[in-house]
Scaffold this motif. Structure first.
Motif, short mmCIF file in Angstrom:
data_model
loop_
_atom_site.label_atom_id
_atom_site.label_comp_id
_atom_site.label_asym_id
_atom_site.label_seq_id
_atom_site.Cartn_x
_atom_site.Cartn_y
_atom_site.Cartn_z
N ASP A 254 39.09 45.54 55.22
CA ASP A 254 38.42 44.25 55.06
C ASP A 254 39.51 43.19 55.02
OD1 ASP A 254 36.90 42.03 54.26
OD2 ASP A 254 35.57 43.25 53.03
N LEU A 255 39.42 42.20 55.90
CA LEU A 255 40.44 41.15 55.91
C LEU A 255 40.36 40.27 54.67
CD1 LEU A 255 40.57 39.99 59.63
CD2 LEU A 255 41.70 41.91 58.52
N ASN A 256 39.25 40.36 53.93
CA ASN A 256 39.12 39.63 52.67
C ASN A 256 39.76 40.42 51.53
OD1 ASN A 256 37.39 37.75 54.04
ND2 ASN A 256 35.69 39.16 53.74
N TYR A 257 40.26 39.71 50.54
CA TYR A 257 40.74 40.37 49.32
C TYR A 257 40.01 39.83 48.10
CZ TYR A 257 43.15 36.17 47.85
OH TYR A 257 43.40 34.89 47.44
N ARG A 258 39.22 38.76 48.28
CA ARG A 258 38.50 38.16 47.16
C ARG A 258 37.06 37.91 47.57
NH1 ARG A 258 37.86 32.50 47.90
NH2 ARG A 258 39.17 31.66 49.58
N GLY A 259 36.20 37.73 46.56
CA GLY A 259 34.79 37.50 46.82
C GLY A 259 33.98 38.73 46.46
N ASP A 260 32.73 38.72 46.84
CA ASP A 260 31.82 39.85 46.61
C ASP A 260 31.95 40.79 47.80
OD1 ASP A 260 29.88 41.52 45.67
OD2 ASP A 260 28.19 40.22 46.19
N LEU A 261 32.90 41.72 47.71
CA LEU A 261 33.32 42.52 48.87
C LEU A 261 32.37 43.70 49.09
CD1 LEU A 261 37.18 42.36 48.29
CD2 LEU A 261 35.73 40.84 49.63
N VAL A 262 31.19 43.37 49.59
CA VAL A 262 30.14 44.37 49.80
C VAL A 262 30.59 45.44 50.79
CG1 VAL A 262 27.76 44.73 50.57
CG2 VAL A 262 28.36 42.67 49.27
N PHE A 263 31.27 45.01 51.85
CA PHE A 263 31.76 45.95 52.88
C PHE A 263 32.66 47.02 52.26
CE2 PHE A 263 35.20 46.90 55.98
CZ PHE A 263 34.46 47.47 57.00
N LEU A 264 33.57 46.61 51.39
CA LEU A 264 34.46 47.58 50.74
C LEU A 264 33.67 48.47 49.79
CD1 LEU A 264 37.78 45.66 49.98
CD2 LEU A 264 37.27 47.23 51.85
N LYS B 155 47.57 29.89 42.53
CA LYS B 155 48.45 30.36 41.45
C LYS B 155 49.76 30.92 42.00
CE LYS B 155 44.51 31.72 38.57
NZ LYS B 155 43.79 32.88 37.97
N VAL B 156 49.69 31.51 43.18
CA VAL B 156 50.86 32.19 43.75
C VAL B 156 51.89 31.19 44.28
CG1 VAL B 156 51.62 33.69 45.64
CG2 VAL B 156 49.61 34.31 44.27
N PHE B 157 51.42 30.14 44.97
CA PHE B 157 52.38 29.24 45.62
C PHE B 157 53.37 28.60 44.65
CE2 PHE B 157 53.78 25.08 47.11
CZ PHE B 157 54.42 25.45 48.28
N PRO B 158 52.94 28.09 43.49
CA PRO B 158 53.94 27.51 42.58
C PRO B 158 55.01 28.51 42.16
CG PRO B 158 51.73 26.83 41.96
CD PRO B 158 51.56 27.88 43.00
N ALA B 159 54.62 29.78 41.97
CA ALA B 159 55.60 30.81 41.61
C ALA B 159 56.54 31.10 42.77
CB ALA B 159 54.88 32.09 41.16
N TRP B 160 56.01 31.13 43.98
CA TRP B 160 56.86 31.31 45.17
C TRP B 160 57.81 30.12 45.33
CZ3 TRP B 160 52.94 33.16 49.48
CH2 TRP B 160 52.74 34.55 49.34
N ILE C 66 51.59 39.27 43.01
CA ILE C 66 50.72 40.14 42.19
C ILE C 66 50.68 39.65 40.75
CG2 ILE C 66 50.53 42.47 41.21
CD1 ILE C 66 51.65 43.49 43.94
N GLN C 67 51.83 39.32 40.21
CA GLN C 67 51.90 38.83 38.82
C GLN C 67 51.18 37.50 38.66
OE1 GLN C 67 56.13 38.80 38.23
NE2 GLN C 67 56.29 41.04 38.11
N ALA C 68 51.41 36.58 39.59
CA ALA C 68 50.79 35.25 39.50
C ALA C 68 49.28 35.32 39.65
CB ALA C 68 51.38 34.33 40.56
N ALA C 69 48.81 36.23 40.53
CA ALA C 69 47.37 36.34 40.78
C ALA C 69 46.66 37.20 39.74
CB ALA C 69 47.14 36.90 42.17
N GLY C 70 47.45 37.92 38.95
CA GLY C 70 46.83 38.80 37.94
C GLY C 70 46.15 40.01 38.55
N ARG C 71 46.70 40.51 39.66
CA ARG C 71 46.10 41.70 40.29
C ARG C 71 46.51 42.97 39.58
NH1 ARG C 71 43.86 41.84 45.47
NH2 ARG C 71 44.75 43.84 45.91
#
Length: 317
Positions: A250-260, A26-31, A312-317
């Motif tokens: 956590d180097l991840n920002y998506r998924g089931d972030l159990v560590f966080l 979603k982000v790349f087309p906006a960029w 942030i806007q494109a990803a809906g964060r």
């Protein structure tokens, strides 16, 4: 994806495991609109973890030979792809040679170029949330779980002798397989550093719990395993106790972030600072987009802030 269709517009490929779930789609087309990359597209190529080397070679061969395929960002498979395709690149940059990895593929003047952008993007991310003198100001350790390309890059950034006193008290790297530990040790031996480094086999989460218990207050604790995104779970058990005032990344920002989630449950009691991988995502992708499309993208300042806002806007964060 075993067969590849020629690109019909300038295309950036994303080589990973679950690329369709990434916010970059979603982000790349906006960029691209903001950067003036008219008609530019992004397409994911998913491989299994540690896939057959021939699969990596087919993808790189396609990108090399297809006129409108501009290049790629590589995640998860950075080391495996480099080893499989090293002989296919006309140019390998200095970081890629040292790190033994490919995180970016670009084409320029008829040449296929291999880059390792992680040392740059991880450094920008770490200095961004820690500040540029954190380890000089704090007697703190660095503990990174996972010995893949990201840990190789971020330890390189933090351990170099040129940083003087601004280095961790010690660095501990754990991994579930010994050969990755042997590889990161081999790479570290080519870097000038004075920091004590430990390479520990951690076949079970309980092994990481023990290391966590040994860390100094204020230490930087990193999940660089891919667990939570590329595979379920966390490198720690729920019984693990973070050091007081630790910085948990956590180097991840998506998924089931159990560590966080584990860190958040202790955040108040242990006075933890918690960071996910979003800023790392921004720096990692902007470095690659700049390289592949040969456009200037600043790493700070108003234009970078605008690029971050667009994401942030494109990803809906």
């Amino acid at each position: 994806m075993s067969t590849y269709e020629p690109a019909t517009s300038p295309t950036l490929y994303f080589i990973g495991v679950t690329t369709g779930k990434s916010s970059i789609m979603k982000v790349f087309p906006a960029w691209a609109d903001y950067l003036g990359l008219k008609g530019a597209a992004i397409k994911g190529i998913d491989f299994k973890l540690h896939d057959d080397p021939s699969a990596y070679r087919r993808a790189v061969e396609f990108i090399r030979d297809d006129p409108l395929s501009m290049g790629a960002l590589v995640t998860t498979h950075k080391i495996d792809l480099f080893h499989a395709c090293r002989g296919m690149f006309d140019v390998i940059d200095a970081h890629a040679l040292l790190m033994d990895e490919t995180s970016c593929i670009s084409k320029r003047d008829g040449k296929l170029i291999c880059h390792a952008k992680d040392p740059i993007s991880s450094g920008l991310s770490i200095d961004g949330f820690l500040g540029e003198t954190y380890f000089a100001d704090n007697d703190a350790d660095l503990f990174s779980m996972g010995a893949g390309g990201s840990t190789i890059a971020l330890t390189w950034h933090l351990m170099r002798k040129s940083r003087s006193r601004n280095v961790p008290s010690r660095i501990i790297v754990t991994n579930r397989s010994q050969h990755r530990l042997d590889e990161i040790r081999r790479i570290h031996e080519q870097v000038e550093f004075d920091v004590p480094v430990e390479y520990l086999l951690a076949e079970r989460p309980e092994d990481n719990d023990k290391v966590l218990a040994s860390l100094k207050a204020g230490s930087l604790v990193i999940n660089a395993t891919g667990l939570g995104k590329d595979a379920p779970g966390s490198p720690l058990t729920d019984a693990a106790v973070f050091p007081e005032r630790a910085v948990v990344w956590d180097l991840n920002y998506r998924g089931d972030l159990v560590f966080l989630d584990q860190a958040r449950r202790q955040q108040k009691e242990r006075s933890l600072r918690i960071e996910d991988g979003w800023t790392y995502f921004i720096h990692g992708w902007t470095q690659v987009v700049a390289e592949v499309f040969d456009v200037a993208i600043p790493t700070s300042g108003p234009s970078f802030d605008r690029i971050s806002e667009i994401a942030i806007q494109a990803a809906g964060r």
